[in-house]
Design a protein around this motif. Structure first.
Motif: not given
Length: 617
Positions: A66-70, A78-81, A433-434, A439-442
């Motif tokens: 959830i943290a990665a997707a958010v 554009k993200t799908v979980l 979660m951190a 991961a989202g930023v990378a």
């Protein structure tokens, strides 16, 4: 008649457009037809897979996923979980772990090292350490919806879509239809790194690096009870004179008497209780341990749940008689899923090691921080866990999420690249979660700059760019200075070798007490850790006749060693000649007729361990 014609025309329109425009990314993918979080999905039956176009595909609606997707969505992707369960939240909402394993900057402060999305989540829970499980689920749903993440639940048969060594997306089935979610980046946040494993990423399993192939730390079936007198619980645990007990308005920890609760199953026990109070008055308990379980085998897990449930009536009865505040307690339910702490350890571009944790390394290259005490759960019935240190901040590099041999994939979960000892701390959800946020930023930078995660993991400049973005988004990656006086000790190499194998603890106060007199307790603690965490076996009867707090003299240790090895050594010179100790240790202890220091005890036991590992003991 006209109504019938209208219906037929609508049906014809649906059938002729299905498999045409819907194969492309269009506005129709943003509606309810694929099921936004909390909304039912339209069931479409088709044998042809429907292709969905995204930039980031996250698999696993665990807190980390959830943290990665958010994070990815907030960074404009554009993200799908995707997840097979019927709700988001994973371990917190399905496994019922309702207490946050907080990672603080130091033992003196309650300031967390996991600022950012995790801290935001905790605030939505009310800011406490224990939380109400339905509240957590709503918080996760709200965060996903606000970020604009597409959430596809109840997916089955998840498989990676590969092009050579590159992951291009995820294939799955959902509500009677096959889908292919294509993306430029895939983030595996399944508990067991299932997607990475299917892609061919190498990994170790469980305690393999400690000499126990196929074994893992305890798995737990969390259960809930009702009719608890919480006021009495708090009063008892705050006055039981046990430094490891305590209670607040929402959580409680203690009742070591529960270790004595009888269980018939040879692979099940209950330990001291970790309890969290829910808004409906029930109390969720994390304590019922299951051993020798393969968490990758669904049938084995199902059977383990039934075996654990069969033990609960006897456990509840024991609790009524021996745990103040639980006198009238009744079973209220069990978690839908097991709490599995350990399974795969992916081999990444960087592996976080025990020494990374103990020496507080990687802070200048960290994309996330951890600090939770290293907590190795028991491996078998009769054991307690092993706490190897206290609060201890360290950095985690991006490379722990980058699996070897596979591109286009990040692993943001407890199955990232950690050795077993480091995993005892880094496996905690706030750390995960951190990492998910990182991961989202990378993912954002990898897509924008068309660069692989492998290259990114080894680029100082790109790591600093990730850190700068995370800092702007509320993450604190400021290095934390930690004093480790043991580094200056002559005994430090011996300390390192022992603790890297989980054979030495500096306790929760992070002090090896190097210059204090070694006591029977010093050796007993090390011997227990050796027996718990290595294939070596030391007969605890070697300490018979010595009081627990009795200081150990040099000649006493030779007597203890002779009992262990079945030998008849007379002095330290003989131990040196037999290579049971080295020259440095010999110089320290040869004239020690009085009490040994702890530093000397550590060196002596390290020599014993190395001697036994060579098969000479």
């Amino acid at each position: 008649m006209k109504k019938w014609i209208v219906v037929m025309m609508i049906a014809f329109f649906i059938l002729t457009t299905e498999g045409c425009d819907d194969w492309k990314v269009s506005s129709s993918l943003d509606g309810d037809d694929l099921g936004q979080a909390g909304h039912p999905a339209r069931i479409v039956v088709s044998s042809n897979p429907k292709e969905l176009g995204y930039q980031v595909v996250v698999v696993g609606a665990e807190p980390e996923g959830i943290a990665a997707a958010v994070s990815a969505a907030r960074n404009g992707l554009k993200t799908v979980l995707v997840d097979p369960r019927d709700r988001v939240g994973g371990l917190y909402t399905v496994g019922w772990l309702n207490t946050l394993d907080m990672n603080y900057r130091s033992k003196k402060t309650r300031e967390v090292v996991n600022k950012g999305i995790f801290s935001e989540f905790q605030r939505r829970l009310g800011g406490d350490v224990a939380f109400n499980i339905p509240t957590a689920q709503r918080a996760f749903e709200d965060m996903l919806k606000e970020a604009g993440v597409k959430v596809l639940l109840e997916a089955s048969d998840l498989k990676p879509i590969m092009e050579g060594n590159n992951v291009r997306g995820i294939a799955f089935k959902r509500k009677g239809r096959a889908y292919r979610a294509l993306g430029q980046v895939v983030i595996d946040s399944t508990q067991d790194a299932d997607i990475a494993a299917m892609c061919g990423a190498p990994y170790k399993f469980g305690r393999e690096d400690l000499g126990f192939p196929g074994e893992i730390g305890a798995t737990t079936l969390v259960f809930s009870v009702k009719n608890v007198n919480w006021r009495r619980v708090v009063s008892y645990l705050q006055s039981d004179k046990n430094p490891y007990s305590g209670a607040t308005d929402r959580s409680a920890w203690g009742y070591e008497v529960m270790f004595k609760a009888p269980t018939k199953d040879p692979h099940i026990q209950i330990r001291g209780l970790n309890a969290g109070r829910q808004k409906d008055g029930t109390v969720v308990i994390n304590a019922l341990q299951i051993f020798h379980l393969n968490p990758l085998d669904k049938e084995e897990k199902r059977e383990a749940v039934e075996r654990a449930k069969a033990e609960l009536p006897g456990i509840i009865e024991f609790m009524r008689k021996n745990a103040p505040g639980f006198e009238n307690v009744e079973l209220a339910g069990v978690a839908p899923e097991l709490y599995v702490r350990e399974s795969r350890h992916i081999e990444g571009e960087y592996t976080l090691t025990a020494e990374d944790v103990f020496e507080n390394r990687n802070q200048g290259m960290a994309v996330a921080f951890g600090s939770y005490p290293i907590d190795l759960q028991a491996r078998e019935k009769g054991q307690t866990g092993s706490a190897l240190n206290g609060t201890n901040p360290y950095g985690i590099p991006l490379g722990v999420m980058v699996p070897k041999k596979v591109d286009g994939l990040l692993v943001a979960s407890r199955s990232a690249s950690y050795d077993t000892v480091a995993h005892g701390s880094a496996r905690t959800v706030p750390v995960g979660m951190a990492l998910g946020q990182a991961a989202g930023v990378a993912a954002k930078l990898a897509i924008e700059k068309n660069v692989s995660f492998r290259k990114m993991a080894h680029s100082y400049e790109m790591i600093q760019e990730i850190r700068a973005i995370l800092t702007k988004q509320g993450v604190d990656l400021t290095p934390i200075k930690v004093e480790n006086p043991e580094i200056k000790s002559w005994a430090y190499p011996y300390i390192q070798r022992l603790r890297d194998k989980a054979m030495l603890s500096k306790e929760y106060d992070n002090d090896y007490r190097l210059n204090e007199a070694a006591t029977t307790k010093t050796f007993r603690r090390m011997f227990i850790l050796i027996n718990y965490n290595s294939p070596l076996k030391i007969n605890m009867h070697a300490l018979d006749g010595f009081d627990l707090n009795q200081p150990i003299a040099g000649r006493d240790y030779i007597q203890i060693l002779n009992r262990i090895l079945g030998s008849d050594y007379g002095d330290y010179k003989e131990l040196l000649e037999e290579k049971i100790i080295d020259e440095t240790t010999y110089r320290q202890v040869r004239k020690r007729l009085e009490f040994l220091t702890n530093a000397e005890a550590y060196a002596l036991v390290d020599g014993l361990v190395r001697y036994m590992e060579k098969g000479k003991g």
